[in-house]
Design an enzyme around this catalytic site. Structure first.
Site, short mmCIF file in Angstrom:
data_model
loop_
_atom_site.label_atom_id
_atom_site.label_comp_id
_atom_site.label_asym_id
_atom_site.label_seq_id
_atom_site.Cartn_x
_atom_site.Cartn_y
_atom_site.Cartn_z
N ASP A 296 -3.10 -18.11 1.09
CA ASP A 296 -4.05 -18.80 0.20
C ASP A 296 -4.81 -19.89 0.95
O ASP A 296 -6.03 -20.00 0.85
CB ASP A 296 -3.35 -19.35 -1.06
CG ASP A 296 -2.06 -20.11 -0.76
OD1 ASP A 296 -1.62 -20.14 0.41
OD2 ASP A 296 -1.49 -20.69 -1.71
N LYS B 45 2.95 -15.20 3.24
CA LYS B 45 3.19 -15.97 2.01
C LYS B 45 4.69 -16.20 1.95
O LYS B 45 5.38 -15.81 1.01
CB LYS B 45 2.66 -15.16 0.81
CG LYS B 45 2.70 -15.88 -0.53
CD LYS B 45 1.65 -16.98 -0.67
CE LYS B 45 1.89 -17.76 -1.95
NZ LYS B 45 1.03 -18.94 -2.08
N ASP C 91 -6.62 -6.88 4.21
CA ASP C 91 -7.71 -6.22 3.48
C ASP C 91 -8.61 -7.27 2.85
O ASP C 91 -9.83 -7.25 2.97
CB ASP C 91 -7.12 -5.30 2.41
CG ASP C 91 -8.20 -4.61 1.59
OD1 ASP C 91 -9.16 -4.10 2.19
OD2 ASP C 91 -8.09 -4.61 0.34
N TYR D 253 0.83 -1.22 0.00
CA TYR D 253 0.00 0.00 0.00
C TYR D 253 0.86 1.26 0.00
O TYR D 253 0.46 2.28 -0.54
CB TYR D 253 -0.89 0.04 1.25
CG TYR D 253 -2.22 -0.64 1.12
CD1 TYR D 253 -2.30 -2.00 0.90
CD2 TYR D 253 -3.41 0.09 1.23
CE1 TYR D 253 -3.53 -2.63 0.80
CE2 TYR D 253 -4.64 -0.54 1.13
CZ TYR D 253 -4.69 -1.90 0.91
OH TYR D 253 -5.91 -2.52 0.81
N ASP E 184 -12.60 -8.89 4.21
CA ASP E 184 -13.83 -8.83 3.40
C ASP E 184 -14.42 -10.24 3.30
O ASP E 184 -15.63 -10.44 3.42
CB ASP E 184 -13.55 -8.31 1.98
CG ASP E 184 -13.82 -6.82 1.84
OD1 ASP E 184 -13.65 -6.09 2.85
OD2 ASP E 184 -14.21 -6.38 0.74
C1 IPM Z 1 -10.55 -0.98 3.75
C2 IPM Z 1 -10.75 -0.44 2.36
C3 IPM Z 1 -9.58 0.47 1.99
C4 IPM Z 1 -8.31 -0.38 2.02
C5 IPM Z 1 -9.73 1.19 0.64
C6 IPM Z 1 -11.01 2.03 0.59
C7 IPM Z 1 -8.54 2.04 0.32
O1 IPM Z 1 -10.92 -1.47 1.45
O2 IPM Z 1 -10.46 -0.16 4.70
O3 IPM Z 1 -10.52 -2.19 3.91
O4 IPM Z 1 -7.96 -1.01 1.00
O5 IPM Z 1 -7.66 -0.42 3.05
MG MG Z 2 -11.03 -3.39 2.32
#
Ligand code: IPM
Ligand code: MG
Length: 357
Positions: free
Chosen positions: A222, A190, A246, A143, A250
């Site tokens: 993975d 990884k 990240d 990042y 999700d």
């Molecule tokens: C998160 C989001 C952010 C990230 C984006 C919006 C830049 O996906 O906070 O998880 O990738 O960190």
């Molecule tokens: Mg995110």
């Protein structure tokens, strides 16, 4: 009784709608416990770009630094998603805030309210009892490394970089948390391919010697992605790098039924920032149907972590629990058993939680 300064940073899209509800919950807590919460607001993301040309104006950053905690919404706007050449982007505001405030640890608790067992697309018998605390490193990795183009723009690169110091400080936070839970830590990397991951593993292995009471395992990212869905109960505290965290969180949000349920805390050396893990969701913005529970649960994390108000925080969580037990749902967590009259919009769901406070 305490006096605290809270900065509300709604950002873009449904961030505006859900943060307004989170703030009402903070207000109700202040009234009930006799605290004084003073509020200010600041701009970030697309709304900040429209107003000032910058995704994180200096004034917003200054306000964040001065406040005791930040309740954050979301950033993003669809107009940038298909415009890779845009120089100023809403997400830059978020990343700059994380870096400038030194928010290196992102805590994402994944806990399924029993009432929502049937809202997930994963089988209830696999989910029941799952309770995972993710520690995502937030200010390093691919990042924040060098990025750019070469060969006349035909080749692009993003450099992933970690220092021993960066891995150690997030690792320590995770070990400390593991101590207060099941004393089990899974470090995800990884290391079979990446040098940053080999350093990561080395540092975590060394730290483990200081925490002999915590059982540590190392997993590749993975296979972790696979195991999260196959058997989420095998995890307790998980620590991982920025990009892996990240993606995995999700995925893990489905264990909690919906992205609309998940709160997060970003902490470091200064002001803590509390935000839903969902994004700005422009597809539902302005419709009044966004789930405010992630923002409300973010407010609960804020009370607990930044203000040390455990009783206040627990009350918010139990109010959310009550509302779900009563059968109330926003559309994202409704299922075939939900009575149509129990499907609430953003504001009404907020009011329902307030009733139980
Ligand atoms: C998160 C989001 C952010 C990230 C984006 C919006 C830049 O996906 O906070 O998880 O990738 O960190
Ligand atoms: Mg995110």
């Amino acid at each position: 009784m305490a006096t605290k300064n809270i900065l509300i940073v709604p950002g873009d899209g449904i961030g505006q709608e859900v943060t307004a509800v989170g703030k009402k919950v903070l207000d109700a807590i202040a009234a009930k416990f006799g605290h004084t919460f003073n509020y200010d607001e600041a701009l970030i993301g697309h709304v900040a770009i429209e107003a000032t040309g910058e995704a994180l104006p200096a004034e917003s950053l200054e306000k964040m630094r001065k406040s005791d905690a930040v309740l954050f919404g979301a950033v993003g706007h669809p107009k940038y998603d298909n415009d890779p050449s845009a120089k100023v982007r809403p997400e830059q505001g978020l990343l700059k805030m994380r870096k400038e405030l030194g928010l290196y640890a992102n805590l994402r608790p994944i806990k399924l309210f029993d009432e929502l067992l049937s809202a997930s697309s994963i089988k209830p018998e696999i989910l029941k009892g799952a309770d995972i605390l993710f520690f995502r490193e937030l200010t390093g990795d691919i990042y924040f490394g060098e990025k750019g183009r070469k060969n006349d723009g035909d080749t692009a690169f993003d450099v992933a970089e970690y220092s021993r110091y960066e891995v150690e400080r997030i690792g320590r936070k995770a070990f400390e948390a593991a101590r207060t839970r099941k004393k089990k830590l899974c470090s995800v990397d990884k290391a079979n391919v990446l040098e940053t991951s080999r350093l990561w593993r080395e540092v975590i292995q060394k730290l483990a010697l200081e925490y002999p009471d915590v059982e540590v395992e190392h997993q590749f990212v993975d296979s972790t992605a696979m195991m999260l869905i196959k058997n989420p109960r095998r995890f307790d505290v998980v620590v991982t790098a920025n990009l892996f965290g990240d993606i995995l969180t999700d995925e893990a949000s489905q264990i909690a039924g919906s992205m609309g349920m998940l709160a997060s805390a970003s902490i470091g050396d200064g002001t803590g920032v509390y935000e839903p893990i969902h994004g700005s969701a422009h597809d539902i913005t302005g419709k009044g149907i966004a789930n405010p529970l992630a923002s409300i649960l973010s407010a609960a994390l804020l009370l607990d972590i930044s203000f040390g108000m455990k009783a206040e925080s627990d009350l918010v969580i139990s109010a959310v629990d009550q509302v779900l037990k009563e059968g109330f749902r926003t559309v994202d967590i409704a299922d075939a058993n939900t009575k149509p009259e129990n499907i609430l919009g953003t504001e009404a769901m907020g009011q329902a939680v307030l009733k139980f406070l």
